[in-house]
Write a protein that holds these residues in place. Structure first.
Motif, PDB file in Angstrom:
ATOM      1  N   ASN A 111      -8.263   2.568   1.833  1.00 55.80           N
ATOM      2  CA  ASN A 111      -7.546   2.841   3.078  1.00 55.80           C
ATOM      3  C   ASN A 111      -7.827   1.809   4.175  1.00 55.80           C
ATOM      4  O   ASN A 111      -7.395   1.971   5.311  1.00 55.80           O
ATOM      5  CB  ASN A 111      -7.860   4.250   3.588  1.00 55.80           C
ATOM      6  CG  ASN A 111      -9.329   4.439   3.930  1.00 55.80           C
ATOM      7  OD1 ASN A 111     -10.153   3.546   3.715  1.00 55.80           O
ATOM      8  ND2 ASN A 111      -9.672   5.598   4.444  1.00 55.80           N
ATOM      9  N   THR A 112      -8.523   0.728   3.841  1.00 56.12           N
ATOM     10  CA  THR A 112      -8.813  -0.329   4.807  1.00 56.12           C
ATOM     11  C   THR A 112      -7.570  -1.183   5.021  1.00 56.12           C
ATOM     12  O   THR A 112      -6.895  -1.558   4.064  1.00 56.12           O
ATOM     13  CB  THR A 112      -9.966  -1.227   4.305  1.00 56.12           C
ATOM     14  OG1 THR A 112     -11.089  -0.392   3.995  1.00 56.12           O
ATOM     15  CG2 THR A 112     -10.361  -2.256   5.348  1.00 56.12           C
ATOM     16  N   SER A 113      -7.279  -1.505   6.273  1.00 53.38           N
ATOM     17  CA  SER A 113      -6.105  -2.338   6.554  1.00 53.38           C
ATOM     18  C   SER A 113      -6.415  -3.804   6.281  1.00 53.38           C
ATOM     19  O   SER A 113      -7.565  -4.241   6.318  1.00 53.38           O
ATOM     20  CB  SER A 113      -5.679  -2.173   8.015  1.00 53.38           C
ATOM     21  OG  SER A 113      -6.602  -2.814   8.871  1.00 53.38           O
ATOM     22  N   ALA A 114      -5.367  -4.549   6.038  1.00 53.39           N
ATOM     23  CA  ALA A 114      -5.507  -5.989   5.822  1.00 53.39           C
ATOM     24  C   ALA A 114      -6.109  -6.651   7.051  1.00 53.39           C
ATOM     25  O   ALA A 114      -6.987  -7.518   6.936  1.00 53.39           O
ATOM     26  CB  ALA A 114      -4.148  -6.602   5.490  1.00 53.39           C
ATOM     27  N   GLN A 115      -5.678  -6.238   8.224  1.00 51.49           N
ATOM     28  CA  GLN A 115      -6.183  -6.851   9.454  1.00 51.49           C
ATOM     29  C   GLN A 115      -7.678  -6.607   9.634  1.00 51.49           C
ATOM     30  O   GLN A 115      -8.407  -7.489  10.073  1.00 51.49           O
ATOM     31  CB  GLN A 115      -5.408  -6.342  10.679  1.00 51.49           C
ATOM     32  CG  GLN A 115      -5.673  -7.164  11.929  1.00 51.49           C
ATOM     33  CD  GLN A 115      -5.314  -8.639  11.740  1.00 51.49           C
ATOM     34  OE1 GLN A 115      -4.195  -8.960  11.371  1.00 51.49           O
ATOM     35  NE2 GLN A 115      -6.263  -9.527  11.983  1.00 51.49           N
ATOM     36  N   THR A 126       0.813  -1.216   0.000  1.00 48.31           N
ATOM     37  CA  THR A 126       0.000   0.000   0.000  1.00 48.31           C
ATOM     38  C   THR A 126       0.848   1.269   0.000  1.00 48.31           C
ATOM     39  O   THR A 126       0.448   2.271  -0.568  1.00 48.31           O
ATOM     40  CB  THR A 126      -0.963   0.020   1.200  1.00 48.31           C
ATOM     41  OG1 THR A 126      -0.231  -0.209   2.393  1.00 48.31           O
ATOM     42  CG2 THR A 126      -2.035  -1.025   1.063  1.00 48.31           C
ATOM     43  N   GLU A 127       2.004   1.214   0.614  1.00 47.59           N
ATOM     44  CA  GLU A 127       2.843   2.421   0.669  1.00 47.59           C
ATOM     45  C   GLU A 127       3.393   2.806  -0.702  1.00 47.59           C
ATOM     46  O   GLU A 127       3.858   3.930  -0.898  1.00 47.59           O
ATOM     47  CB  GLU A 127       3.995   2.242   1.654  1.00 47.59           C
ATOM     48  CG  GLU A 127       4.985   1.155   1.249  1.00 47.59           C
ATOM     49  CD  GLU A 127       6.052   0.927   2.289  1.00 47.59           C
ATOM     50  OE1 GLU A 127       6.908   1.819   2.467  1.00 47.59           O
ATOM     51  OE2 GLU A 127       6.012  -0.142   2.933  1.00 47.59           O
ATOM     52  N   PHE A 128       3.328   1.892  -1.659  1.00 48.08           N
ATOM     53  CA  PHE A 128       3.872   2.160  -2.991  1.00 48.08           C
ATOM     54  C   PHE A 128       2.796   2.438  -4.038  1.00 48.08           C
ATOM     55  O   PHE A 128       3.104   2.525  -5.228  1.00 48.08           O
ATOM     56  CB  PHE A 128       4.736   0.980  -3.454  1.00 48.08           C
ATOM     57  CG  PHE A 128       5.868   0.683  -2.528  1.00 48.08           C
ATOM     58  CD1 PHE A 128       6.950   1.540  -2.426  1.00 48.08           C
ATOM     59  CD2 PHE A 128       5.837  -0.463  -1.739  1.00 48.08           C
ATOM     60  CE1 PHE A 128       7.996   1.268  -1.553  1.00 48.08           C
ATOM     61  CE2 PHE A 128       6.878  -0.752  -0.872  1.00 48.08           C
ATOM     62  CZ  PHE A 128       7.962   0.123  -0.781  1.00 48.08           C
ATOM     63  N   LEU A 129       1.536   2.575  -3.610  1.00 47.33           N
ATOM     64  CA  LEU A 129       0.474   2.841  -4.582  1.00 47.33           C
ATOM     65  C   LEU A 129       0.683   4.203  -5.230  1.00 47.33           C
ATOM     66  O   LEU A 129       0.973   5.185  -4.550  1.00 47.33           O
ATOM     67  CB  LEU A 129      -0.899   2.805  -3.915  1.00 47.33           C
ATOM     68  CG  LEU A 129      -1.446   1.433  -3.581  1.00 47.33           C
ATOM     69  CD1 LEU A 129      -2.727   1.552  -2.782  1.00 47.33           C
ATOM     70  CD2 LEU A 129      -1.684   0.618  -4.832  1.00 47.33           C
ATOM     71  N   PRO A 130       0.542   4.283  -6.548  1.00 51.64           N
ATOM     72  CA  PRO A 130       0.688   5.575  -7.232  1.00 51.64           C
ATOM     73  C   PRO A 130      -0.392   6.554  -6.777  1.00 51.64           C
ATOM     74  O   PRO A 130      -1.498   6.149  -6.407  1.00 51.64           O
ATOM     75  CB  PRO A 130       0.500   5.222  -8.705  1.00 51.64           C
ATOM     76  CG  PRO A 130       0.596   3.751  -8.803  1.00 51.64           C
ATOM     77  CD  PRO A 130       0.260   3.191  -7.461  1.00 51.64           C
ATOM     78  N   GLU A 131      -0.079   7.824  -6.808  1.00 49.60           N
ATOM     79  CA  GLU A 131      -1.042   8.866  -6.418  1.00 49.60           C
ATOM     80  C   GLU A 131      -2.341   8.759  -7.215  1.00 49.60           C
ATOM     81  O   GLU A 131      -3.404   9.060  -6.709  1.00 49.60           O
ATOM     82  CB  GLU A 131      -0.435  10.255  -6.614  1.00 49.60           C
ATOM     83  CG  GLU A 131       0.526  10.658  -5.521  1.00 49.60           C
ATOM     84  CD  GLU A 131      -0.159  10.817  -4.173  1.00 49.60           C
ATOM     85  OE1 GLU A 131      -1.240  11.446  -4.100  1.00 49.60           O
ATOM     86  OE2 GLU A 131       0.385  10.283  -3.187  1.00 49.60           O
ATOM     87  N   THR A 132      -2.244   8.334  -8.472  1.00 51.20           N
ATOM     88  CA  THR A 132      -3.441   8.234  -9.313  1.00 51.20           C
ATOM     89  C   THR A 132      -4.418   7.177  -8.800  1.00 51.20           C
ATOM     90  O   THR A 132      -5.585   7.188  -9.175  1.00 51.20           O
ATOM     91  CB  THR A 132      -3.065   7.894 -10.767  1.00 51.20           C
ATOM     92  OG1 THR A 132      -2.276   6.705 -10.777  1.00 51.20           O
ATOM     93  CG2 THR A 132      -2.295   9.027 -11.415  1.00 51.20           C
ATOM     94  N   PHE A 133      -3.965   6.272  -7.943  1.00 52.76           N
ATOM     95  CA  PHE A 133      -4.838   5.232  -7.393  1.00 52.76           C
ATOM     96  C   PHE A 133      -5.571   5.690  -6.137  1.00 52.76           C
ATOM     97  O   PHE A 133      -6.572   5.108  -5.754  1.00 52.76           O
ATOM     98  CB  PHE A 133      -4.013   3.997  -7.028  1.00 52.76           C
ATOM     99  CG  PHE A 133      -3.668   3.110  -8.186  1.00 52.76           C
ATOM    100  CD1 PHE A 133      -3.667   3.577  -9.490  1.00 52.76           C
ATOM    101  CD2 PHE A 133      -3.323   1.796  -7.971  1.00 52.76           C
ATOM    102  CE1 PHE A 133      -3.339   2.753 -10.552  1.00 52.76           C
ATOM    103  CE2 PHE A 133      -2.990   0.958  -9.025  1.00 52.76           C
ATOM    104  CZ  PHE A 133      -3.002   1.437 -10.320  1.00 52.76           C
TER     105      PHE A 133
END
Length: 193
Positions: free
Chosen positions: A105-109, A77-84
């Motif tokens: 923005n939902t966490s995996a947990q 998630t930290e590497f998602l492009p801004e366009t996403f």
């Protein structure tokens, strides 16, 4: 249409798989047809997003969170492009085969705690609680008015699953459908939730 139960009363579960059964191998490459033959699947489609940016640390790897068999196998998630950002959602399948979605923005947990067994980054939902998502959220992102190719998974109230595919980038006879057309067809002709 994929019935919720087989003839013996067992749930017909959707699951995800990976090219050559490898998610961490950036060179893994396999067609859906080949994957389907190897696993004896009745239906196989492409899904999810992989980084195509060869300058990224996740080049050729899944973008966002991937949950498989109830385990987090990837969280980029930290590497998602801004366009996403605020455009894509997670397509998720719960233990009882309920299809659902989660905001990006939902966490995996959080998803796992909610009973998710499979999840992959996907597009905007188009039908929620039997209503066209665009009617509920007029500012929803997505290609709502222009024809485009789609692969859509939808679910009826009895948990039967509808898989709808349409072309749209090929010859002139492949016009595609816009998301409003897809949503309204699924609601009106297939009574999806």
């Amino acid at each position: 249409t994929i019935p919720h139960l087989d003839k013996s009363g067992n749930v017909i579960k959707l699951k995800q798989g990976f090219a050559n059964d490898e998610i961490e191998n950036p060179l893994a490459n396999e067609t859906p047809r080949s994957y389907s033959k190897r696993h004896g699947n009745t239906l196989t489609t492409n899904a999810g997003y992989f980084s195509m940016d060869n300058t990224s640390v996740i080049y050729n790897k899944p973008q966002g969170i991937v949950i498989h068999d109830g385990r987090v196998i990837c969280d980029n998630t930290e590497f998602l492009p801004e366009t996403f950002v605020n455009v894509l959602n997670y397509f998720a399948i719960k233990e009882d085969n309920t299809l659902t979605y989660y905001p990006q923005n939902t966490s995996a947990q959080t998803m796992i705690n909610d009973g998710v067994k499979e999840a992959v980054l996907g597009q905007t939902p188009i039908v929620v609680d039997g209503t066209n998502y665009k009617e509920l959220y007029p500012d929803a992102p997505g290609n709502w008015n222009s024809p485009y190719p789609h692969t859509i998974y939808a679910q009826k109230s009895n948990k039967d699953i509808i898989v709808m595919c349409c072309n749209g980038k090929g010859t002139t006879d492949e016009q595609g459908m816009n998301l409003n057309q897809c949503a309204n067809l699924l609601i009106n002709d297939y009574d999806v939730e």
